[in-house]
Design a protein around this motif. Structure first.
Motif, PDB file in Angstrom:
ATOM      1  N   HIS A 159       0.824  -1.213   0.000  1.00  0.00           N
ATOM      2  CA  HIS A 159       0.000   0.000   0.000  1.00  0.00           C
ATOM      3  C   HIS A 159       0.861   1.267   0.000  1.00  0.00           C
ATOM      4  CE1 HIS A 159      -3.850   2.025   0.612  1.00  0.00           C
ATOM      5  NE2 HIS A 159      -3.250   2.809   1.493  1.00  0.00           N
ATOM      6  N   TYR A 160       2.092   1.138   0.530  1.00  0.00           N
ATOM      7  CA  TYR A 160       3.030   2.274   0.581  1.00  0.00           C
ATOM      8  C   TYR A 160       4.331   1.871  -0.128  1.00  0.00           C
ATOM      9  CZ  TYR A 160      -0.086   4.160   4.173  1.00  0.00           C
ATOM     10  OH  TYR A 160      -1.190   4.644   4.866  1.00  0.00           O
ATOM     11  N   PRO A 161       4.299   1.786  -1.468  1.00  0.00           N
ATOM     12  CA  PRO A 161       5.441   1.253  -2.222  1.00  0.00           C
ATOM     13  C   PRO A 161       6.752   1.974  -1.906  1.00  0.00           C
ATOM     14  CG  PRO A 161       3.534   1.574  -3.645  1.00  0.00           C
ATOM     15  CD  PRO A 161       3.203   2.223  -2.339  1.00  0.00           C
ATOM     16  N   GLY A 162       7.778   1.183  -1.601  1.00  0.00           N
ATOM     17  CA  GLY A 162       9.108   1.719  -1.390  1.00  0.00           C
ATOM     18  C   GLY A 162       9.338   2.411  -0.062  1.00  0.00           C
ATOM     19  N   ARG A 163       8.340   2.387   0.817  1.00  0.00           N
ATOM     20  CA  ARG A 163       8.474   3.135   2.076  1.00  0.00           C
ATOM     21  C   ARG A 163       8.533   2.240   3.317  1.00  0.00           C
ATOM     22  NH1 ARG A 163       3.737   7.189   2.221  1.00  0.00           N
ATOM     23  NH2 ARG A 163       4.771   7.819   4.161  1.00  0.00           N
ATOM     24  N   LEU A 164       8.261   0.964   3.175  1.00  0.00           N
ATOM     25  CA  LEU A 164       8.304   0.053   4.322  1.00  0.00           C
ATOM     26  C   LEU A 164       9.256  -1.092   4.021  1.00  0.00           C
ATOM     27  CD1 LEU A 164       7.391  -1.079   7.059  1.00  0.00           C
ATOM     28  CD2 LEU A 164       5.425  -2.112   5.886  1.00  0.00           C
ATOM     29  N   GLU A 165      10.244  -1.248   4.893  1.00  0.00           N
ATOM     30  CA  GLU A 165      11.171  -2.371   4.812  1.00  0.00           C
ATOM     31  C   GLU A 165      10.987  -3.222   6.070  1.00  0.00           C
ATOM     32  OE1 GLU A 165      15.963  -3.390   4.471  1.00  0.00           O
ATOM     33  OE2 GLU A 165      15.248  -1.331   4.294  1.00  0.00           O
ATOM     34  N   VAL A 166      10.595  -4.459   5.891  1.00  0.00           N
ATOM     35  CA  VAL A 166      10.358  -5.360   7.017  1.00  0.00           C
ATOM     36  C   VAL A 166      11.536  -6.317   7.145  1.00  0.00           C
ATOM     37  CG1 VAL A 166       8.821  -7.073   8.044  1.00  0.00           C
ATOM     38  CG2 VAL A 166       7.865  -5.202   6.676  1.00  0.00           C
ATOM     39  N   ILE A 167      12.103  -6.358   8.343  1.00  0.00           N
ATOM     40  CA  ILE A 167      13.214  -7.268   8.623  1.00  0.00           C
ATOM     41  C   ILE A 167      12.727  -8.330   9.595  1.00  0.00           C
ATOM     42  CG2 ILE A 167      15.531  -7.473   9.599  1.00  0.00           C
ATOM     43  CD1 ILE A 167      15.941  -4.528   8.855  1.00  0.00           C
ATOM     44  N   GLU A 168      12.760  -9.570   9.156  1.00  0.00           N
ATOM     45  CA  GLU A 168      12.381 -10.669  10.045  1.00  0.00           C
ATOM     46  C   GLU A 168      13.598 -11.048  10.883  1.00  0.00           C
ATOM     47  OE1 GLU A 168      10.791 -15.310   9.951  1.00  0.00           O
ATOM     48  OE2 GLU A 168      10.746 -14.097   8.116  1.00  0.00           O
ATOM     49  N   GLY A 169      13.514 -10.810  12.180  1.00  0.00           N
ATOM     50  CA  GLY A 169      14.652 -11.110  13.029  1.00  0.00           C
ATOM     51  C   GLY A 169      14.454 -10.619  14.445  1.00  0.00           C
ATOM     52  N   ASP A 170      15.433 -10.887  15.272  1.00  0.00           N
ATOM     53  CA  ASP A 170      15.442 -10.515  16.681  1.00  0.00           C
ATOM     54  C   ASP A 170      16.019  -9.107  16.814  1.00  0.00           C
ATOM     55  OD1 ASP A 170      15.865 -10.210  19.406  1.00  0.00           O
ATOM     56  OD2 ASP A 170      16.634 -12.232  19.708  1.00  0.00           O
ATOM     57  N   ALA A 171      15.241  -8.186  17.348  1.00  0.00           N
ATOM     58  CA  ALA A 171      15.687  -6.797  17.458  1.00  0.00           C
ATOM     59  C   ALA A 171      16.928  -6.652  18.327  1.00  0.00           C
ATOM     60  CB  ALA A 171      14.564  -5.933  18.022  1.00  0.00           C
ATOM     61  N   LEU A 172      17.167  -7.613  19.221  1.00  0.00           N
ATOM     62  CA  LEU A 172      18.356  -7.559  20.066  1.00  0.00           C
ATOM     63  C   LEU A 172      19.625  -7.875  19.275  1.00  0.00           C
ATOM     64  CD1 LEU A 172      16.999  -9.363  23.262  1.00  0.00           C
ATOM     65  CD2 LEU A 172      17.439  -6.908  22.983  1.00  0.00           C
ATOM     66  N   LYS A 173      19.453  -8.433  18.090  1.00  0.00           N
ATOM     67  CA  LYS A 173      20.600  -8.844  17.290  1.00  0.00           C
ATOM     68  C   LYS A 173      20.748  -8.072  15.979  1.00  0.00           C
ATOM     69  CE  LYS A 173      20.256 -13.587  19.099  1.00  0.00           C
ATOM     70  NZ  LYS A 173      20.047 -15.009  18.752  1.00  0.00           N
TER      71      LYS A 173
END
Length: 292
Positions: free
Chosen positions: A92-106
């Motif tokens: 819905h917001y092309p090019g503006r959201l990058e999702v990283i699957e992972g542990d925020a502590l790392k």
């Protein structure tokens, strides 16, 4: 249609993707888009700003940040079940959201930020919230890569972060936060705003880095506050002995009263104690005492 965009209401998103908040991940979903918009606005105007978000879940706060003008959102999510819902927001917001699957502590987001201002805005998973905050406050070099932190905590924890000397909530976390940032509680959030509702009220805090904190070694400040608040009911002339130094010499060098207790000492006082400790004040006494 929601209050922020023409994506489906969050309850429908959760139902569609079979999502449920998991206690093991510290999840409590915010479904009120008016409230997520209020959290987003608490960080200030969003135009031309890159936002780092931790624990977006089904994307309620993410949507608010993007709808209110954030240039880009980098969202770190550990729960793979939320990926499809977040992908719909990204589309819905092309090019503006990058999702990283992972542990925020790392995950180190600094290489991903690029040019321009970056902030952290997040409804933090409760089980790692304090650890994440301490990590951000311990960033070196300082000033850090973020211009502000707008974060959700349990109210009791939020009060500990912004506590003033003399209060019961004042402790190591308040000293660290007060040393490197200026903070305030922006507003409280009732348990009923979450799914499932937690047993406690939450608070949104806003922290702005001090450009030039009082000069001090972080490691020394951590050791001194650990000793002082580890026995907070005792006078500092007793509690600081656990550092293996001449506590009286340390107090004299820092200009702190020997009868004072930890909760009575402001941030500047703890910085003076930490600097005296770093300079080795009283260590000869401590070394000789250890040999007796």
């Amino acid at each position: 249609m929601s209050a922020l965009d023409d994506l489906p209401p969050l309850r429908d998103v959760i139902r569609k993707h079979g999502l449920s908040a998991q206690k093991s991940l510290g999840q409590n979903f915010l479904l009120d888009l008016n409230l997520t918009g209020r959290i987003a606005r608490a960080s200030g105007p969003l135009e031309d700003v890159t936002i780092v978000e931790v624990g977006p879940g089904p994307g309620g706060l993410t949507r608010a940040l993007l709808a209110l003008g954030a240039k880009r959102v980098i969202a770190i999510e550990r729960d793979r079940r939320c990926m499809d819902a977040l992908a719909e927001v990204a589309a819905h917001y092309p090019g503006r959201l990058e999702v990283i699957e992972g542990d925020a502590l790392k995950v180190d987001v600094r290489p991903l930020i690029g040019e321009g201002e970056a902030r952290v805005v997040a409804n933090l998973p409760y089980n790692i919230a304090t650890v994440l905050l301490v990590g951000w406050l311990s960033t070196d070099p300082w000033p850090p890569w973020f211009s502000s932190l707008t974060l959700m905590f349990q109210k009791e924890v939020a009060e500990r972060i912004v506590a003033e000397p003399g209060s019961k909530a004042y402790g190591r976390l308040a000293v660290l936060a007060g040393w490197r940032t200026k903070g305030k509680i922006a507003f409280d959030v009732a348990p009923s705003a979450f799914v499932p509702p937690p047993k406690v009220t939450s608070s949104v805090i806003h922290l702005v880095p001090r450009p030039e904190p009082l000069p001090c070694a972080l490691s020394a400040l951590e050791k001194v506050t650990e000793a002082a608040f580890g026995q907070r009911r005792k006078m500092l002339r007793q509690s600081l002995k656990t550092l293996g130094v001449d506590a009286q010499a340390l107090l004299d060098a820092a200009g702190v009263e020997e009868t004072a207790r930890a909760e009575e000492i402001d941030v500047a006082g703890f910085v003076r104690l930490a600097n005296a400790f770093s300079q080795g004040v009283g260590r000869q006494f401590g070394a000789l005492s250890a040999l007796k």
